[in-house]
Design a protein around this motif. Structure first.
Motif, mmCIF file in Angstrom:
data_model
loop_
_atom_site.group_PDB
_atom_site.id
_atom_site.type_symbol
_atom_site.label_atom_id
_atom_site.label_comp_id
_atom_site.label_asym_id
_atom_site.label_seq_id
_atom_site.Cartn_x
_atom_site.Cartn_y
_atom_site.Cartn_z
ATOM 1 N N VAL A 33 11.910 1.289 -9.847
ATOM 2 C CA VAL A 33 10.848 1.576 -8.880
ATOM 3 C C VAL A 33 9.682 0.611 -9.086
ATOM 4 N N ILE A 34 9.059 0.232 -7.978
ATOM 5 C CA ILE A 34 7.883 -0.627 -7.997
ATOM 6 C C ILE A 34 6.652 0.259 -7.856
ATOM 7 N N LYS A 35 5.678 0.068 -8.718
ATOM 8 C CA LYS A 35 4.515 0.944 -8.759
ATOM 9 C C LYS A 35 3.344 0.350 -7.979
ATOM 10 N N PHE A 36 2.533 1.225 -7.401
ATOM 11 C CA PHE A 36 1.338 0.833 -6.668
ATOM 12 C C PHE A 36 0.159 1.675 -7.135
ATOM 13 N N ASN A 37 -1.011 1.048 -7.240
ATOM 14 C CA ASN A 37 -2.218 1.775 -7.632
ATOM 15 C C ASN A 37 -2.832 2.525 -6.460
ATOM 16 N N GLY A 38 -2.830 1.891 -5.275
ATOM 17 C CA GLY A 38 -3.351 2.557 -4.088
ATOM 18 C C GLY A 38 -4.864 2.599 -3.996
ATOM 19 N N ASN A 39 -5.553 1.732 -4.724
ATOM 20 C CA ASN A 39 -7.020 1.748 -4.698
ATOM 21 C C ASN A 39 -7.587 0.915 -3.550
ATOM 22 N N ILE A 40 -6.990 -0.241 -3.309
ATOM 23 C CA ILE A 40 -7.404 -1.119 -2.220
ATOM 24 C C ILE A 40 -6.158 -1.565 -1.476
ATOM 25 N N THR A 41 -6.358 -2.239 -0.363
ATOM 26 C CA THR A 41 -5.219 -2.644 0.457
ATOM 27 C C THR A 41 -4.209 -3.466 -0.324
ATOM 28 N N ASP A 42 -4.701 -4.420 -1.115
ATOM 29 C CA ASP A 42 -3.799 -5.348 -1.799
ATOM 30 C C ASP A 42 -2.918 -4.690 -2.849
ATOM 31 N N ASP A 43 -3.318 -3.542 -3.404
ATOM 32 C CA ASP A 43 -2.465 -2.892 -4.403
ATOM 33 C C ASP A 43 -1.953 -1.539 -3.916
ATOM 34 N N SER A 44 -1.901 -1.384 -2.590
ATOM 35 C CA SER A 44 -1.410 -0.138 -2.000
ATOM 36 C C SER A 44 0.002 -0.301 -1.460
ATOM 37 N N ASN A 45 0.717 0.783 -1.455
ATOM 38 C CA ASN A 45 2.063 0.808 -0.914
ATOM 39 C C ASN A 45 2.029 0.440 0.569
ATOM 40 N N PHE A 46 2.938 -0.437 0.972
ATOM 41 C CA PHE A 46 3.023 -0.887 2.361
ATOM 42 C C PHE A 46 3.207 0.284 3.322
ATOM 43 N N TYR A 47 3.831 1.350 2.837
ATOM 44 C CA TYR A 47 4.085 2.524 3.672
ATOM 45 C C TYR A 47 2.863 3.429 3.839
ATOM 46 N N GLY A 48 1.872 3.285 2.976
ATOM 47 C CA GLY A 48 0.768 4.228 2.951
ATOM 48 C C GLY A 48 -0.179 4.103 4.123
ATOM 49 N N PRO A 49 -0.970 5.149 4.390
ATOM 50 C CA PRO A 49 -1.913 5.121 5.508
ATOM 51 C C PRO A 49 -2.993 4.054 5.376
ATOM 52 N N LEU A 50 -3.361 3.692 4.140
ATOM 53 C CA LEU A 50 -4.392 2.671 3.964
ATOM 54 C C LEU A 50 -3.968 1.343 4.587
ATOM 55 N N ARG A 51 -2.695 1.003 4.477
ATOM 56 C CA ARG A 51 -2.200 -0.254 5.056
ATOM 57 C C ARG A 51 -1.999 -0.149 6.573
ATOM 58 N N ASN A 52 -1.859 1.061 7.069
ATOM 59 C CA ASN A 52 -1.767 1.329 8.515
ATOM 60 C C ASN A 52 -0.651 0.533 9.202
ATOM 61 N N ASN A 53 0.504 0.502 8.573
ATOM 62 C CA ASN A 53 1.629 -0.226 9.154
ATOM 63 C C ASN A 53 2.610 0.659 9.921
ATOM 64 N N TRP A 54 2.401 1.974 9.878
ATOM 65 C CA TRP A 54 3.404 2.879 10.424
ATOM 66 C C TRP A 54 2.846 3.858 11.451
ATOM 67 N N SER A 55 1.660 3.618 11.969
ATOM 68 C CA SER A 55 1.048 4.615 12.858
ATOM 69 C C SER A 55 1.810 4.789 14.169
ATOM 70 N N SER A 56 2.581 3.785 14.580
ATOM 71 C CA SER A 56 3.302 3.879 15.855
ATOM 72 C C SER A 56 4.742 4.361 15.695
ATOM 73 N N PHE A 57 5.142 4.746 14.477
ATOM 74 C CA PHE A 57 6.523 5.180 14.238
ATOM 75 C C PHE A 57 6.617 6.702 14.147
ATOM 76 N N ARG A 58 7.757 7.224 14.585
ATOM 77 C CA ARG A 58 8.012 8.665 14.546
ATOM 78 C C ARG A 58 9.409 8.919 13.987
ATOM 79 N N GLN A 59 9.570 10.012 13.270
ATOM 80 C CA GLN A 59 10.906 10.392 12.797
ATOM 81 C C GLN A 59 11.806 10.619 14.006
#
Length: 539
Positions: free
Chosen positions: A247-273
């Motif tokens: 597993v690859i770990k993320f701190n999640g404090n700022i954009t650069d060390d946050s998970n790509f999937y997380g809300p901070l990066r805002n990459n998934w707002s237009s996707f739905r299950q």
């Protein structure tokens, strides 16, 4: 003339400088100590590991439509129509990861490790290289020729996928040989300075390599050369428990060390299950077996008892409903059936959003897991004809998938209320004969593959797509899978010529711009190239 004089003056000045200081040191005048041109091998490991997550996560946005894990909230999206985005790099991050982000960095890592006799680091570098080849060929098919890549060439020819699979096996064998060495500068504590996954533990790297080999050997299950005992042997030497997960770990404090999937990066707002993943968990496909993971993994809609989910004081999770968006369909945005995004909200991602499951800012991203290995073993045992053993392994895989979900579940006391899966919930689910039969003769390949599909939701997009392509998207294995995107919104992508996707084109901005002649040689210039079947899935 004046310009000549200035140059002569500079040369004379340089001569005086050499008289004042050693000319051997003059090259140091242009060295920036903040950006060294040579770095220790150990310092390269962590950046390479981060790129492994980035490559998979970026392209999962598009793969999610092919696997029907999620869809776009608007109609007419080209990926929801099972096509591809022309003349863009969409879907090209895995290619970029392998040949740019990881490519020469791994080569430099290997050169430094050899020089320092750090054979543990050398073995790990080869493991990551083998993983990148396996991932990239399973995604794209033909790869750049292995004796040409990372050289001074400006264009590159292609090797076929059969050659790529053999190369993965060769590199894995080399990796295992290096990881077995204890001489030279092998030192777990030193390697741990850069190894943020296994902290320099060679035994776990060995398990990871065997996991790569298990995928490699199991992907060719349609071929006469498929050997289930070989697959089982690799799995038994791979992850022994979830403690061995890569597993690859993320701190999640700022954009650069946050998970790509997380809300901070805002990459998934237009996707739905999708409706398919919901049917896989709500008892529709596994008749009446309502999956306790659903309430922790998927995002609930309003539900029959709720009117304002974002502000309801006492929402009742037993009344939640789970809706999914069909491919190529406008998602409901109002009323009790509206579908939240993957974070469980109805808005763009915010740093204050908690997120859900693996769609959070500081959550680990799994590259390979014990659970996946157990499903691979169950499939191999089933194909071998040993259903008794397959049933035991299958039940173990489902059980550990539930534990995996609990590990990554964040409890919430407001909408959507979320708790860990209780022992009672887990026991009741595992006791349902429609999920896990007591008679091993009633176990089906579809059960194994559908439960693997559920278990890999949120991270194992490529492995799921590989399985689907082996089955040619067959509804005998994946009941109710939709291979006819909504005709009202354009239906199947026109350039598919009526066929389903089986590969993603190589990255546009490198291969189609700079290496087009080599692509033409393998048919990459054809509009339906993405529908050409893979070697691994053919008999």
């Amino acid at each position: 003339m004046k310009r000549t004089m200035k140059i002569k003056t500079l040369l004379v000045a340089a001569g005086f400088a050499c008289a004042a200081i050693s000319c051997d040191d003059i090259t140091d005048l242009n060295v920036n100590p903040s950006f060294p041109t040579e770095v220790s091998p150990v310092s390269l490991i962590a950046p390479i590991q981060q790129q492994m997550a980035r490559g998979i996560q970026f392209d999962s946005r598009y793969l999610g439509s092919y696997t029907q894990y999620h869809s776009v909230s608007t109609a007419g999206n080209v990926w929801d129509r099972l096509g591809y985005s022309q003349n863009t790099d969409a879907g090209g991050e895995i290619w970029r990861m392998t040949y740019f982000a990881m490519g020469l960095n791994i080569t430099r890592l290997q050169e430094g490790a050899i020089e320092a006799q750090r054979y543990d680091i050398l073995g790990a570098s080869k493991a990551m290289r083998a993983w990148s080849w396996q991932v990239t060929t399973d995604y794209h098919g033909d790869l750049l020729k292995f004796d040409q890549v990372f050289t001074q060439r400006l264009t590159f020819d292609y090797d076929n996928q059969e050659t790529a699979y053999a190369e993965v096996q060769k590199v894995c064998a080399d990796a295992l040989a290096d990881l077995a060495r204890t001489d030279g500068g092998v030192n777990a504590s030193y390697m741990a300075q850069g190894d943020k996954v296994y902290s320099g533990d060679r035994s776990k790297w060995i398990k990871f390599v065997n996991g790569i080999l298990a995928r490699n050997a199991n992907n060719i299950s349609n071929k006469s050369t498929y050997n289930p005992d070989k697959v089982i042997g690799f799995v038994d030497k791979a992850m022994a428990s979830s403690a061995d997960d890569f597993v690859i770990k993320f701190n999640g404090n700022i954009t650069d060390d946050s998970n790509f999937y997380g809300p901070l990066r805002n990459n998934w707002s237009s996707f739905r299950q999708t409706d398919f993943i919901v049917r896989a968990m709500d008892g529709s496909i596994f008749t009446g077996a309502i999956d306790p993971r659903m309430a922790r993994v998927l995002a609930p809609s309003v539900g029959s008892s709720e009117t304002a989910p974002a502000s309801a004081a006492n929402p009742d999770p037993t009344k939640y409903t789970y809706n999914g968006n069909p491919l190529n369909t406008l998602a409901a945005t109002t009323g009790t059936s509206r579908i939240p995004n993957l974070w469980g909200t109805y808005s763009v991602g915010l740093s204050t959003d908690i997120g859900r499951y693996l769609f959070r800012n500081n959550v680990d991203f799994p590259i390979m897991t014990y659970v996946e290995m157990q499903f691979i073993k169950a499939e191999a045992q089933f194909r071998k004809g040993d259903k008794a053993a397959a049933l035991i392994t299958y039940k173990n895989a489902v059980s550990n998938s539930i534990d995996f979900v609990n590990k990554y579940t964040i409890a919430r006391t407001t909408f959507p209320i979320t708790t860990a899966i209780s022992a009672a919930e887990k026991a009741a689910f595992l006791a349902n004969v429609n999920l896990i039969p007591t008679d091993n003769t009633k176990l089906t390949l579809s059960m194994i593959m559908m439960q693997k599909y559920v278990a890999l939701y949120g991270f194992g997009y490529l492995e799921t797509w590989t399985d689907m392509r082996k089955a040619r998207y067959g509804t005998d294995i994946y009941p109710t899978l939709n291979t006819v995107p909504n005709p009202a919104n354009g239906g199947l992508f026109l350039d598919n010529n009526g066929k389903l996707p089986y590969r993603v084109r190589p990255r546009y901005n490198s291969e189609y711009v700079w290496n087009f002649g080599a692509l033409q040689a393998i048919g990459g210039d054809k509009i339906d190239y993405h529908t050409v079947e893979m070697w691994f899935m053919q008999p």
